[in-house]
Structures are given as structure tokens and as C-alpha cells.
Scaffold this motif. Structure first.
Motif, PDB file in Angstrom:
ATOM      1  N   ASP A   1      24.010 -30.337 -34.111  1.00 14.60           N
ATOM      2  CA  ASP A   1      24.573 -31.312 -33.178  1.00 14.60           C
ATOM      3  C   ASP A   1      23.910 -31.114 -31.819  1.00 14.60           C
ATOM      4  OD1 ASP A   1      26.024 -32.931 -31.517  1.00 14.60           O
ATOM      5  OD2 ASP A   1      27.979 -32.068 -32.008  1.00 14.60           O
ATOM      6  N   PRO A   2      23.110 -32.058 -31.349  1.00 14.52           N
ATOM      7  CA  PRO A   2      22.395 -31.878 -30.070  1.00 14.52           C
ATOM      8  C   PRO A   2      23.315 -31.754 -28.870  1.00 14.52           C
ATOM      9  CG  PRO A   2      22.215 -34.149 -30.836  1.00 14.52           C
ATOM     10  CD  PRO A   2      22.822 -33.371 -31.960  1.00 14.52           C
ATOM     11  N   ASP A   3      24.560 -32.219 -28.989  1.00 17.04           N
ATOM     12  CA  ASP A   3      25.507 -32.130 -27.877  1.00 17.04           C
ATOM     13  C   ASP A   3      26.252 -30.800 -27.831  1.00 17.04           C
ATOM     14  OD1 ASP A   3      24.904 -34.730 -27.031  1.00 17.04           O
ATOM     15  OD2 ASP A   3      26.325 -35.593 -28.456  1.00 17.04           O
ATOM     16  N   ASP A   4      26.051 -29.972 -28.860  1.00 14.37           N
ATOM     17  CA  ASP A   4      26.707 -28.666 -28.940  1.00 14.37           C
ATOM     18  C   ASP A   4      25.756 -27.619 -28.354  1.00 14.37           C
ATOM     19  OD1 ASP A   4      28.013 -26.339 -29.564  1.00 14.37           O
ATOM     20  OD2 ASP A   4      28.022 -26.651 -31.736  1.00 14.37           O
ATOM     21  N   GLU A   5      25.822 -27.407 -27.049  1.00 15.85           N
ATOM     22  CA  GLU A   5      24.861 -26.543 -26.377  1.00 15.85           C
ATOM     23  C   GLU A   5      24.880 -25.111 -26.908  1.00 15.85           C
ATOM     24  OE1 GLU A   5      25.401 -26.746 -22.188  1.00 15.85           O
ATOM     25  OE2 GLU A   5      24.941 -28.893 -22.057  1.00 15.85           O
ATOM     26  N   SER A   6      26.057 -24.556 -27.085  1.00 16.31           N
ATOM     27  CA  SER A   6      26.139 -23.179 -27.578  1.00 16.31           C
ATOM     28  C   SER A   6      25.634 -23.088 -29.005  1.00 16.31           C
ATOM     29  CB  SER A   6      27.584 -22.668 -27.492  1.00 16.31           C
ATOM     30  OG  SER A   6      28.456 -23.454 -28.290  1.00 16.31           O
ATOM     31  N   GLY A   7      25.950 -24.103 -29.816  1.00 15.68           N
ATOM     32  CA  GLY A   7      25.464 -24.115 -31.196  1.00 15.68           C
ATOM     33  C   GLY A   7      23.957 -24.235 -31.264  1.00 15.68           C
ATOM     34  N   VAL A   8      23.393 -25.094 -30.427  1.00 16.82           N
ATOM     35  CA  VAL A   8      21.938 -25.264 -30.384  1.00 16.82           C
ATOM     36  C   VAL A   8      21.264 -23.950 -30.022  1.00 16.82           C
ATOM     37  CG1 VAL A   8      20.051 -26.350 -29.099  1.00 16.82           C
ATOM     38  CG2 VAL A   8      21.988 -27.731 -29.881  1.00 16.82           C
ATOM     39  N   ALA A   9      21.846 -23.225 -29.058  1.00 14.24           N
ATOM     40  CA  ALA A   9      21.266 -21.954 -28.622  1.00 14.24           C
ATOM     41  C   ALA A   9      21.282 -20.924 -29.741  1.00 14.24           C
ATOM     42  CB  ALA A   9      22.036 -21.427 -27.413  1.00 14.24           C
ATOM     43  N   VAL A  10      22.363 -20.864 -30.495  1.00 15.60           N
ATOM     44  CA  VAL A  10      22.471 -19.899 -31.591  1.00 15.60           C
ATOM     45  C   VAL A  10      21.442 -20.211 -32.684  1.00 15.60           C
ATOM     46  CG1 VAL A  10      23.924 -19.118 -33.507  1.00 15.60           C
ATOM     47  CG2 VAL A  10      24.884 -19.328 -31.207  1.00 15.60           C
ATOM     48  N   VAL A  11      21.370 -21.481 -33.066  1.00 13.20           N
ATOM     49  CA  VAL A  11      20.441 -21.872 -34.132  1.00 13.20           C
ATOM     50  C   VAL A  11      18.996 -21.634 -33.704  1.00 13.20           C
ATOM     51  CG1 VAL A  11      19.639 -23.782 -35.553  1.00 13.20           C
ATOM     52  CG2 VAL A  11      22.066 -23.548 -35.058  1.00 13.20           C
TER      53      VAL A  11
ATOM     54  N   GLU B   1      29.820 -20.041 -37.955  1.00 10.86           N
ATOM     55  CA  GLU B   1      30.645 -20.695 -36.949  1.00 10.86           C
ATOM     56  C   GLU B   1      29.979 -21.958 -36.417  1.00 10.86           C
ATOM     57  OE1 GLU B   1      31.735 -18.056 -33.865  1.00 10.86           O
ATOM     58  OE2 GLU B   1      32.823 -16.668 -35.158  1.00 10.86           O
ATOM     59  N   VAL B   2      28.674 -21.880 -36.206  1.00 12.86           N
ATOM     60  CA  VAL B   2      27.943 -23.002 -35.613  1.00 12.86           C
ATOM     61  C   VAL B   2      27.920 -24.222 -36.518  1.00 12.86           C
ATOM     62  CG1 VAL B   2      25.641 -23.754 -34.854  1.00 12.86           C
ATOM     63  CG2 VAL B   2      26.528 -21.541 -34.141  1.00 12.86           C
ATOM     64  N   ARG B   3      27.997 -24.012 -37.818  1.00 14.44           N
ATOM     65  CA  ARG B   3      27.889 -25.167 -38.719  1.00 14.44           C
ATOM     66  C   ARG B   3      29.084 -26.099 -38.600  1.00 14.44           C
ATOM     67  NH1 ARG B   3      28.946 -22.364 -44.652  1.00 14.44           N
ATOM     68  NH2 ARG B   3      31.205 -22.430 -44.598  1.00 14.44           N
ATOM     69  N   TYR B   4      30.209 -25.598 -38.034  1.00 11.78           N
ATOM     70  CA  TYR B   4      31.371 -26.445 -37.835  1.00 11.78           C
ATOM     71  C   TYR B   4      31.236 -27.208 -36.515  1.00 11.78           C
ATOM     72  CZ  TYR B   4      33.258 -23.088 -41.214  1.00 11.78           C
ATOM     73  OH  TYR B   4      33.446 -22.293 -42.300  1.00 11.78           O
ATOM     74  N   PRO B   5      31.712 -28.448 -36.442  1.00 14.21           N
ATOM     75  CA  PRO B   5      31.671 -29.202 -35.182  1.00 14.21           C
ATOM     76  C   PRO B   5      32.348 -28.419 -34.055  1.00 14.21           C
ATOM     77  CG  PRO B   5      32.280 -30.641 -36.998  1.00 14.21           C
ATOM     78  CD  PRO B   5      32.294 -29.232 -37.539  1.00 14.21           C
TER      79      PRO B   5
ATOM     80  N   GLY C   1      14.799 -24.508 -34.942  1.00 11.55           N
ATOM     81  CA  GLY C   1      16.150 -24.734 -34.466  1.00 11.55           C
ATOM     82  C   GLY C   1      16.668 -26.124 -34.723  1.00 11.55           C
ATOM     83  N   ARG C   2      16.050 -26.841 -35.672  1.00 10.27           N
ATOM     84  CA  ARG C   2      16.465 -28.206 -35.976  1.00 10.27           C
ATOM     85  C   ARG C   2      17.327 -28.298 -37.233  1.00 10.27           C
ATOM     86  NH1 ARG C   2      11.043 -28.506 -35.350  1.00 10.27           N
ATOM     87  NH2 ARG C   2      10.696 -29.292 -37.463  1.00 10.27           N
ATOM     88  N   ARG C   3      17.525 -27.179 -37.893  1.00 11.13           N
ATOM     89  CA  ARG C   3      18.319 -27.158 -39.118  1.00 11.13           C
ATOM     90  C   ARG C   3      19.096 -25.851 -39.176  1.00 11.13           C
ATOM     91  NH1 ARG C   3      19.997 -31.344 -42.304  1.00 11.13           N
ATOM     92  NH2 ARG C   3      20.305 -30.702 -44.452  1.00 11.13           N
ATOM     93  N   ILE C   4      20.370 -25.916 -39.517  1.00 10.14           N
ATOM     94  CA  ILE C   4      21.201 -24.724 -39.637  1.00 10.14           C
ATOM     95  C   ILE C   4      21.034 -24.157 -41.045  1.00 10.14           C
ATOM     96  CG2 ILE C   4      23.534 -23.795 -39.488  1.00 10.14           C
ATOM     97  CD1 ILE C   4      24.269 -26.209 -37.753  1.00 10.14           C
ATOM     98  N   PRO C   5      20.524 -22.935 -41.186  1.00  8.95           N
ATOM     99  CA  PRO C   5      20.295 -22.386 -42.533  1.00  8.95           C
ATOM    100  C   PRO C   5      21.585 -21.996 -43.227  1.00  8.95           C
ATOM    101  CG  PRO C   5      19.859 -20.707 -40.890  1.00  8.95           C
ATOM    102  CD  PRO C   5      20.133 -21.987 -40.127  1.00  8.95           C
ATOM    103  N   ARG C   6      21.578 -22.108 -44.523  1.00  8.38           N
ATOM    104  CA  ARG C   6      22.710 -21.659 -45.327  1.00  8.38           C
ATOM    105  C   ARG C   6      22.658 -20.135 -45.462  1.00  8.38           C
ATOM    106  NH1 ARG C   6      25.535 -25.550 -48.139  1.00  8.38           N
ATOM    107  NH2 ARG C   6      24.654 -27.648 -48.076  1.00  8.38           N
ATOM    108  N   PRO C   7      23.775 -19.507 -45.808  1.00  7.20           N
ATOM    109  CA  PRO C   7      23.801 -18.041 -45.948  1.00  7.20           C
ATOM    110  C   PRO C   7      22.756 -17.512 -46.921  1.00  7.20           C
ATOM    111  CG  PRO C   7      26.023 -18.919 -45.941  1.00  7.20           C
ATOM    112  CD  PRO C   7      25.103 -20.105 -46.003  1.00  7.20           C
TER     113      PRO C   7
END
Length: 290
Positions: free
Chosen positions: A21-31, A100-104, A69-75
Motif C-alpha cells: 500500500d503506497p499510502d502506508d509509510e511505515s509498511g513501505v519502509a519495512v518492505v 504485520e505489514v501485509r495487513y492494511p 520493495g514493491r511486493r510483500i514476500p510470503r513467509p
């Protein structure tokens, strides 16, 4: 999550992962940080992206997207990459952050509040409260929403809602109070089989010592809940946060005076609803009729 488990070939598409999600700044940083680590370990091992992908069972394009950082990897992606690249568990250890990041973001924020709450009060009038829903009910419900969810979006919102159910297993146990409109128990979301399982789930949860589920009968003449849903979370330090469709423009509020209004309305709703024991009997009756 079922895409990989259903037998999709890893290299055929981008299914094994979640969109960022490009609007999720913290999530983008983690990914992005996870992607940089994978790339660094890959280059240190002297492998090209395609070679790493072939070794772990994924396509080259997906590897590039994860590293960028454009795709969240699966476990399982992180587990296999860790093994192939000899990262000694460092990449696999990132699964918790990625999970955690994979959730909205708005769901993550809600889950954090629920994790701290010692009391939860919730009145729902259109749908069964998300914490009470079965996975089948969730999927049927989300499938009816417009605009339609993609499969990726569907998997993410369902996984996020399922994760929130950990509130029932917390220690110490929080006090959880739910009031459901009668119509939510009769609407056959997903069909008869899904509805029956949902009603059975309500009965199961209603037997928990810290859970009270009440039903507001449709025939009640006076009803303080016609303004819409009400949700209140109370915390150990005495603070609280709540929201209602019919008050304060639907915004979350924490001011004691505003919370008093929500608490007053919820208290009246509970008083006019069936008792937990009566509600359990009513749900059993609806189940028998379904």
C-alpha cells in the motif's frame, strides 16, 4: 492464505505475495528494508535474481519486485531465501515484521488498540461483528462489496480480520460485550451452510466466561441504537476510545464527555436487548429454523 496452498505454480505469476500500500509509510519502509537485505544477501552469494528465484521456486520478476520493495514476500519465500543464501536465520526472522505489514494499516492500528483493551463493547446493526465472524462468513461478506476486491485484497483483509481474533485468547482475559441486531443473525450471507456455521460460532463464543453476546429483537419499539454501530475500547489506565456512526460525525473520540454519550447509548441498548442466556436460546432457535 490459500493461493500457494491451492497449488499455484510459483513462477507463473505474482500470486505468492501481497501488494504494498503506497499510502502506508511505515509498511513501505519495512518492505523496502526487507528487500534490501534479501538483495544484499543474494549479491553476497554471487547469485543473479533469476538464479535465486529458480533455487527457491519463484520467478525472477517476483524476486526483483520483493527486492525493490514493491511486493510483500510470503513467509515461505523468506524461509527458502534464508536457506539458499545461508543467512543463518536472519532473513527468516523478518517474517514477523512482514506478517504485520501485509495487513492494511487501519486494521493494524485497530488490532493494536484491541490488544491493549481490558474491555470492549460493540453494537452492530447491519453485519455480525468482525471479531465474531467465521472465515467463510468473512469471505462471503467481502465478496459482496463494491467495488469488488481482487483475490489479493480479499486474502489480506480476511487474514487481518482472522488475526484480530487473538483477543479471545489473551491473558488476562478482556471483558468482551457484543450486541447484535436480530436481522444480522437471519441474513444468509454466503448461503445456508455458511449461516449455520456462523450461528454455531456465536454459540461457541457465547459460552466463554469473558464474552457476553446479546441480541436486539427487531420488534423493540424503543431503540437507542438506530443511529448506527457503537464501539468502545477501555484501557488499563482508565482511558478509552470509541466511535459511533450516529455521533460526532463518526470520528473516533477519547474525550470523557463524548465517551459518556456513547457509553450511555450502549448501556441502554444492552438493557433493551435480550440477556446473554436469552440470546443464546434465541440463536439456537434461529439455527434450528435455518
Amino acid at each position: 492464505m490459500s493461493v500457494v496452498e491451492a497449488g499455484t505454480e510459483h513462477g507463473d505469476a505474482d500470486e505468492p505475495g501481497w501488494d504494498v500500500d503506497p499510502d502506508d509509510e511505515s509498511g513501505v519502509a519495512v518492505v523496502a528494508a526487507v528487500g534490501r537485505q534479501i538483495k544484499a544477501w543474494r549479491e553476497s552469494a554471487g547469485l543473479r535474481a533469476g538464479e535465486l528465484g529458480a533455487a527457491i521456486g519463484y520467478g525472477e520478476d517476483l524476486v526483483y519486485k520483493v527486492e525493490g520493495g514493491r511486493r510483500i514476500p510470503r513467509p515461505e519465500f523468506l524461509d527458502r531465501a534464508d536457506e539458499v543464501l545461508g543467512a543463518g536465520g536472519k532473513l527468516a526472522a523478518m517474517k514477523r515484521d512482514v506478517a504485520e505489514v501485509r495487513y492494511p494499516k487501519k486494521v493494524r492500528d485497530l488490532a493494536k488498540l484491541e490488544a491493549k483493551a481490558v474491555e470492549l463493547e460493540a453494537y452492530h446493526h447491519h453485519n455480525i461483528n468482525g471479531l465474531l465472524q467465521t472465515e467463510e462468513h468473512m469471505r462471503a461478506l467481502f465478496a459482496s462489496w463494491l467495488p469488488a476486491y481482487t483475490q489479493d485484497e480479499m486474502d489480506r483483509v480476511v487474514a487481518a480480520r482472522m488475526a484480530r481474533r487473538s483477543i479471545f485468547d489473551r491473558d488476562p482475559l478482556p471483558s468482551l460485550s457484543f450486541v447484535q441486531e436480530e436481522v444480522t443473525l437471519r441474513r444468509p450471507v454466503g448461503g445456508t451452510r455458511v449461516l449455520r456455521r456462523q450461528l454455531e460460532r456465536l454459540l461457541e463464543l457465547g459460552r466463554l466466561r469473558n464474552v457476553a453476546i446479546q441480541v436486539m429483537p427487531t420488534h423493540r419499539e424503543e431503540h437507542p441504537g438506530t443511529g448506527g454501530l457503537i464501539e468502545i475500547l477501555r484501557f488499563p489506565d482508565g482511558s478509552a476510545v470509541g466511535r459511533s456512526d450516529g455521533a460526532f460525525s463518526g470520528r473516533p473520540v477519547s474525550d470523557p464527555k463524548q465517551l459518556r454519550v456513547l457509553g450511555l447509548r450502549y448501556g441502554m441498548i444492552r438493557a433493551q436487548a435480550l440477556t446473554p442466556r436469552e440470546s443464546s436460546a434465541f440463536i439456537e432457535q434461529v439455527l434450528g429454523e435455518t
